[in-house]
Motif scaffolding. Sequence first.
Motif, PDB file in Angstrom:
ATOM      1  N   ALA A 479      19.680 -54.911  54.442  1.00  0.00           N
ATOM      2  CA  ALA A 479      20.777 -54.452  53.585  1.00  0.00           C
ATOM      3  C   ALA A 479      22.116 -54.993  54.109  1.00  0.00           C
ATOM      4  O   ALA A 479      22.971 -55.410  53.324  1.00  0.00           O
ATOM      5  CB  ALA A 479      20.802 -52.933  53.537  1.00  0.00           C
ATOM      6  N   SER A 480      22.275 -55.008  55.425  1.00  0.00           N
ATOM      7  CA  SER A 480      23.507 -55.551  56.012  1.00  0.00           C
ATOM      8  C   SER A 480      23.644 -57.035  55.680  1.00  0.00           C
ATOM      9  O   SER A 480      24.729 -57.528  55.393  1.00  0.00           O
ATOM     10  CB  SER A 480      23.507 -55.391  57.537  1.00  0.00           C
ATOM     11  OG  SER A 480      23.215 -54.087  57.875  1.00  0.00           O
ATOM     12  N   PHE A 481      22.522 -57.720  55.749  1.00  0.00           N
ATOM     13  CA  PHE A 481      22.498 -59.152  55.437  1.00  0.00           C
ATOM     14  C   PHE A 481      22.935 -59.387  53.993  1.00  0.00           C
ATOM     15  O   PHE A 481      23.702 -60.297  53.692  1.00  0.00           O
ATOM     16  CB  PHE A 481      21.081 -59.687  55.649  1.00  0.00           C
ATOM     17  CG  PHE A 481      21.039 -60.971  56.435  1.00  0.00           C
ATOM     18  CD1 PHE A 481      21.310 -60.974  57.792  1.00  0.00           C
ATOM     19  CD2 PHE A 481      20.736 -62.177  55.828  1.00  0.00           C
ATOM     20  CE1 PHE A 481      21.273 -62.141  58.516  1.00  0.00           C
ATOM     21  CE2 PHE A 481      20.704 -63.360  56.541  1.00  0.00           C
ATOM     22  CZ  PHE A 481      20.964 -63.329  57.897  1.00  0.00           C
ATOM     23  N   ILE A 482      22.448 -58.535  53.089  1.00  0.00           N
ATOM     24  CA  ILE A 482      22.811 -58.671  51.671  1.00  0.00           C
ATOM     25  C   ILE A 482      24.310 -58.406  51.513  1.00  0.00           C
ATOM     26  O   ILE A 482      25.028 -59.158  50.850  1.00  0.00           O
ATOM     27  CB  ILE A 482      22.006 -57.682  50.798  1.00  0.00           C
ATOM     28  CG1 ILE A 482      20.508 -58.006  50.869  1.00  0.00           C
ATOM     29  CG2 ILE A 482      22.481 -57.721  49.358  1.00  0.00           C
ATOM     30  CD1 ILE A 482      19.633 -56.969  50.208  1.00  0.00           C
ATOM     31  N   LEU A 483      24.760 -57.313  52.144  1.00  0.00           N
ATOM     32  CA  LEU A 483      26.166 -56.926  52.031  1.00  0.00           C
ATOM     33  C   LEU A 483      27.080 -58.035  52.552  1.00  0.00           C
ATOM     34  O   LEU A 483      28.046 -58.431  51.898  1.00  0.00           O
ATOM     35  CB  LEU A 483      26.394 -55.639  52.829  1.00  0.00           C
ATOM     36  CG  LEU A 483      27.588 -54.792  52.414  1.00  0.00           C
ATOM     37  CD1 LEU A 483      27.419 -54.295  50.989  1.00  0.00           C
ATOM     38  CD2 LEU A 483      27.768 -53.616  53.377  1.00  0.00           C
ATOM     39  N   LEU A 484      26.740 -58.533  53.743  1.00  0.00           N
ATOM     40  CA  LEU A 484      27.548 -59.616  54.308  1.00  0.00           C
ATOM     41  C   LEU A 484      27.452 -60.866  53.443  1.00  0.00           C
ATOM     42  O   LEU A 484      28.405 -61.622  53.321  1.00  0.00           O
ATOM     43  CB  LEU A 484      27.087 -59.933  55.737  1.00  0.00           C
ATOM     44  CG  LEU A 484      27.440 -58.891  56.803  1.00  0.00           C
ATOM     45  CD1 LEU A 484      26.893 -59.300  58.154  1.00  0.00           C
ATOM     46  CD2 LEU A 484      28.948 -58.734  56.898  1.00  0.00           C
TER      47      LEU A 484
END
Lengths: 600, 315
Positions: A479-484
């Motif tokens: 999810a962090s990867f998507i957000l970033l």
Amino acid sequence: MVLERQILPYLQWLLYGEPGGMGALLRFVLVLLGVGLAALVIGFLVAALRYGFARGGDMTYRTVSGGFVELLHTRWRRVWALAMLAVKEARRRRVLIALGVYLVILLFAQWFLSTDYPEPARLYLSFVLTATTYLMLGIGLLLSAFSLPSDFKTKTIYTVVTKPVRAGEIVMGRILGFTIVGTVLLAVMALASYVFVIRSLDHTHEIDAAALKTINIGGEMRGYDGSTDKEMGHRHLIELDADRRGLAEQDRGHVHEILPDGEGYDVSGALGLMKARVPKYGKLAFIDRNGAKKDSGISVGYEWKYRSFIDGNTQAAAIWTFDGLDPNTEDESLELALIVRVFRTHKGVIGQPITGSIKFRNPETGQSSAESSFLALDQQIDEMSFARAMFDPDDNPVDLFEDLVTDDGRLEVIVQCLEGGQYFGFAQADCYIRQPEGDPRANFFKVNLSIWVQMVIVIAIGVTVSTLVSGPVAMLFTASFILLGFFRQFFLNVATGQEYGGGPLESLVRLVTQKNVMVDLGEGVGVTIVKSIDAVFQGFMWCVGQLLPDFRSLSAVAFAADGYNVPWDRVWQDLTLCGAYVVGLSILGFFLLRTREVAR
Amino acid sequence: MSDEVVLQTRALSKVYRDFWGRQKVRALKALDLNVHRGEVFGLLGPNGSGKTTTMKLVLGLLFPTEGEAVVFGRPASDVAKNERIGYLPEESYLYRFLTAEETLDFYGRLFDMPADVRAQRVDALIKQVGLDKARKRPLQEYSKGMTRRIGLAQALINDPELILLDEPTSGLDPIGTREMKDMILELKKQGKTVVMCSHLLADVQDVCDRIAILHQGELKELGRVDELLTIADVTQIRGRNLSTDCQNEIRDVIARHHGELLSMNNPTTTLEDLFLDIVRDSEARPGRRTASVAAAAGGDAATSDESGTPDQPAS
């Protein structure tokens, strides 16, 4: 349509990139080497700490050399078996409920989406495609992040890895399986959303034949004019020929065909709701108010630097140079579209658009057409048609194609603002030659393909991360990867010091000391330490930034919503990026899984 | 049994560490073992003795801290060795949403078996383990015994040369236990090598040729079961229809030769045999079990114990 980055021809993008930049292939190889080298060093250090330098080195060497040999033993039958297992697992986890959720979203959307909107198709398409994107990314995230950890938890992985299954096959099988599930879901959603948009916006109008006025010219009856009734918040002006046939004029982005039906009229459904304009872009340059050539216009204070402005009633002009035109064409006209961002320093005449001029020039001979004036409404697409028979400023006839297009196919389009104190803002994509429109259905498919690409990348990230950590951690990481990924450019700007406020630590210091981003922190040991630590942070962020998929760039929703065709070059670039992520992440996942103990 | 070594461990050690690399427990200490082709080898020991750790190291599920495990001449970490191995874990870690057929087909695909061979093998194995009627049912509907049987079937899908069984009779009822043991002996007959670990001593004794006894991660004993169990200074005499006089005479002979008579009484059967006989009898003659039938069955059980059970020691 906003097009911040030029879409390069596929091969140029792959091999060379933008002028002065780097080809995608070389970038991929460099990133792969960088990640590989980092993994090698970290792997060796961990092994050396546990087993000593000699054994650690030996283990690292064996892992790498054996790993590549194992990759060669990949068997598609095993990958397919594992993929089908992932499909069955997804079914067992009631993934089809997502379709129900999507249906509910569409049902509720009908309440809130207004058809009384200047461009209802844009609103509807933007909504359904954005909803599909987020739902598919969510599904990809949940499916991929929890699958392998679940196998580890239930120990079913024991019975798999004790078969001649290579770690890479497990990773690829999962990615393939969840991609199949996601593809089926996306196909259903795409079909549902297409039907939803068409059915929601399709309508017809009634025409009161008695209310139509006859058009008489020179005593001769030439036709009828009037308007339709009001339906879906709008009515169309109509103009019919003497045979009572014609079109309802464009309103809300569509027209209707009108045919006589007895004493009354038969009005067709909405035509042209969904468009797939095919623009041919030129290269933009500017002339400032004194007539000097510039790469960009002036700033009117907007933070977004996408457009720059020319001032009215001066020599300032925006000049687009198009190439690849055929001077020997037999076309009778040149179809042009212009989008103007109007910036007013005074109100002018309330409700009136600002006047501008447009002319064509041969970049070699300097011969030009006379100026044509147009009225510019802010951010509206003004679609113009210029007949090839024109006059030059001295009223001599010129042929648009024969006289103004160079032998090698170049033509300049010069736009000026004619009102003093008013400004026109332009970006390169704001003026284009209209080519025959594409098929909106094919365009809709291509936009969904861009959603598919994003979903597959998320699945690949989720599966790869889940080879190493537990399900919830894998989900958070992905999810962090998507957000970033959605804020990749900002992230890179922070990493390269292009954003105000410094790096993460400096930002924290500013928060605590309540100093805004424009205040100088001053000098001193503390500031030096903070900036030094930030330099390390920013280096790390830059490295991470190279791996992040740019989800904003990958999304093609704006193309469909704004009614533009997604170029095939762009589609191939997206698919290639997707393939690169899948290959790179599969290799990474393979080594991560291979170097971890399956049992506890 | 041949001299060919199919599985070898050399100073195999395993230390479990925490996240920070600190030693938590030393599960296995310098284990040296050779398992030969065609034998049934038992790893014996109480809970936490290192049996399962050894098994996992051999399978490559864990990495050794020191030493190495070699299977068919390849390191345990080499996936290619798995082509010739079958593994039945302690619990049947199978995908419970698959049916028996789907399960075996899936594992068959993992061996890259062609479709026709796979179909044939799946069918044969389902029949072999007695799950023909339940082949279309998902495993989540299976009983413990059925799950163990499908677990064994998946271990045999590739017709392996070496079969590793982790607690194969764990959780099985006496019938299931006997069937599992019979199956192990059948595998031995087919020339397969079987390595099993168990803490159920009777099971190991019944089927194993050789055993290794582990305790606290160390090898305490290694050898042939019959040799290890033989009590060298005790002689056992078994006979049928001996009269009291005859028995007294035997006592006299032992006394005359300065031997010590430890016991002379009627042998007992094992509870397992008694139970199995009752169940078999019940299946053959449904209904309430009568005294005469019970006596007959008990007699059968007593007389069927040809292999001999050690006599009760004299109290």
